[in-house]
Design an enzyme around this catalytic site. Structure first.
Site, mmCIF file in Angstrom:
data_model
loop_
_atom_site.group_PDB
_atom_site.id
_atom_site.type_symbol
_atom_site.label_atom_id
_atom_site.label_comp_id
_atom_site.label_asym_id
_atom_site.label_seq_id
_atom_site.Cartn_x
_atom_site.Cartn_y
_atom_site.Cartn_z
ATOM 1 N N HIS A 71 0.998 -1.205 0.219
ATOM 2 C CA HIS A 71 0.268 0.296 -0.352
ATOM 3 C C HIS A 71 0.645 1.402 0.261
ATOM 4 O O HIS A 71 1.845 1.794 0.883
ATOM 5 C CB HIS A 71 -1.336 -0.044 1.513
ATOM 6 C CG HIS A 71 -1.835 0.968 1.157
ATOM 7 N ND1 HIS A 71 -3.142 1.009 0.227
ATOM 8 C CD2 HIS A 71 -2.147 2.526 2.005
ATOM 9 C CE1 HIS A 71 -3.785 1.975 0.615
ATOM 10 N NE2 HIS A 71 -2.998 2.687 1.324
ATOM 11 N N SER A 72 0.720 1.811 -1.027
ATOM 12 C CA SER A 72 1.590 3.347 -0.764
ATOM 13 C C SER A 72 1.168 4.571 -0.285
ATOM 14 O O SER A 72 -0.486 4.755 -0.204
ATOM 15 C CB SER A 72 1.911 3.563 -2.263
ATOM 16 O OG SER A 72 1.724 3.128 -2.472
ATOM 17 N N CYS A 85 -9.450 9.707 -3.931
ATOM 18 C CA CYS A 85 -8.557 8.790 -4.812
ATOM 19 C C CYS A 85 -9.707 7.482 -3.430
ATOM 20 O O CYS A 85 -10.237 7.694 -2.996
ATOM 21 C CB CYS A 85 -7.662 8.842 -4.557
ATOM 22 S SG CYS A 85 -6.823 9.162 -3.255
ATOM 23 N N GLN A 90 -9.674 1.567 0.162
ATOM 24 C CA GLN A 90 -8.640 0.059 -0.239
ATOM 25 C C GLN A 90 -7.600 -0.285 1.245
ATOM 26 O O GLN A 90 -7.197 -1.722 1.461
ATOM 27 C CB GLN A 90 -7.603 0.276 -1.251
ATOM 28 C CG GLN A 90 -8.371 0.475 -2.560
ATOM 29 C CD GLN A 90 -7.001 0.599 -4.225
ATOM 30 O OE1 GLN A 90 -6.386 -0.270 -3.568
ATOM 31 N NE2 GLN A 90 -8.296 0.540 -4.917
ATOM 32 N N GLY A 113 2.511 10.331 -2.928
ATOM 33 C CA GLY A 113 1.399 10.416 -4.798
ATOM 34 C C GLY A 113 2.559 10.138 -5.324
ATOM 35 O O GLY A 113 2.899 10.189 -6.259
ATOM 36 N N ASP A 146 4.847 7.559 -12.180
ATOM 37 C CA ASP A 146 4.928 7.179 -10.737
ATOM 38 C C ASP A 146 6.486 6.510 -10.283
ATOM 39 O O ASP A 146 7.850 6.041 -10.930
ATOM 40 C CB ASP A 146 4.712 5.528 -11.276
ATOM 41 C CG ASP A 146 4.187 4.594 -10.035
ATOM 42 O OD1 ASP A 146 5.354 4.934 -9.128
ATOM 43 O OD2 ASP A 146 3.527 3.942 -10.305
ATOM 44 N N ARG A 148 7.542 5.099 -8.085
ATOM 45 C CA ARG A 148 7.762 4.293 -6.788
ATOM 46 C C ARG A 148 9.229 2.882 -7.644
ATOM 47 O O ARG A 148 8.576 2.690 -8.235
ATOM 48 C CB ARG A 148 6.684 4.075 -6.660
ATOM 49 C CG ARG A 148 6.010 4.738 -5.710
ATOM 50 C CD ARG A 148 4.695 4.466 -5.860
ATOM 51 N NE ARG A 148 3.952 4.596 -6.980
ATOM 52 C CZ ARG A 148 2.147 4.178 -7.200
ATOM 53 N NH1 ARG A 148 1.641 3.581 -6.151
ATOM 54 N NH2 ARG A 148 1.650 3.867 -7.976
HETATM 55 ZN ZN LIG Z 1 -4.928 8.289 -3.097
#
Ligand SMILES: [Zn+2]
Length: 219
Positions: A71-72, A85, A90, A113, A146, A148
């Protein structure tokens, strides 16, 4: 990306795969939550300044297919309940699933983010207020969509004692990173939370521009 069926034999798939020793477990403690009792572990990266938190429950075993999620961090969604979002929902849905199953782990990756940081994220939100979508906003700020990197997240799951994982994710990049790190994905568990009207456009962009595996539905 390959998704393996759960009939596959559980032979040492992870034995010599991950284990690069680039993360260190610092401490583990109990954490009772609204969704059940969990353990919380703190990890630090030995190669960057990054810190990780893992929420897990039950015995971690290499031979048992186990629910996992990377989970980010999303300050706006996880903490403030943003409806731009679906992150907070989630996260909490995943905690409920792990509680029900009695076993599972969430690596909480502190890369706000998609890695651009909270300041840039809010700058991007300001551009979205003027009509840009989530991808266009990052591009207008000159930021990668992205940033990450999930390799150390996969390594942490290995360090916890896991090998065969049932991944709760719609993000093909996360699924690929876990496989590249040597974990065996025995199942992809899709997660669909009812999205608000605000989040619907964001989710459509994630599906259409970032390749997320989503069935979109409106509430
Ligand atoms: Zn979010």
């Amino acid at each position: 990306m390959e998704v393996h069926s759960s009939q596959e034999p559980a032979v040492g798939a992870c034995a010599d795969s991950v284990g690069t020793g680039s993360v260190q477990r610092v401490a583990v403690a109990h954490l009772p939550t609204e969704w059940g009792d969990f353990q919380i572990a703190a990890y630090r990266s030995l190669t960057t300044e990054e810190e990780f938190v893992v929420l897990f429950k039950g015995e971690m075993r290499r031979d048992v297919p186990t629910l996992v999620r990377i989970h980010s961090q999303c300050l706006t969604g996880d903490v403030f309940g943003s409806t731009k979002c679906d992150c907070g929902r989630q996260l909490h849905r995943t905690m409920q699933m792990i509680q029900q199953e009695g076993r599972g782990a969430i690596v909480y990756q502190q890369q706000e983010g998609r890695g651009i940081g909270i300041i840039n994220k809010i700058r991007a939100y300001a551009l979205q207020d003027q009509g840009a979508d989530t991808v266009e906003a990052n591009e207008q700020l000159g930021l990668a969509v992205d940033l990450r990197d999930y390799r150390q997240c996969a390594e942490i799951l290995f360090d916890l004692g896991l090998c065969r994982v049932k991944v709760i994710s719609n993000n093909p990049l996360k699924l690929r990173a876990l496989e590249e790190a040597g974990l065996k994905i025995v199942e992809r568990v899709s997660i669909e939370v009812d999205s608000s009207e605000n989040a619907a456009d964001y989710l459509r962009t994630k599906k259409e521009k970032l390749g997320h595996l989503l069935e979109l539905k409106r509430t």
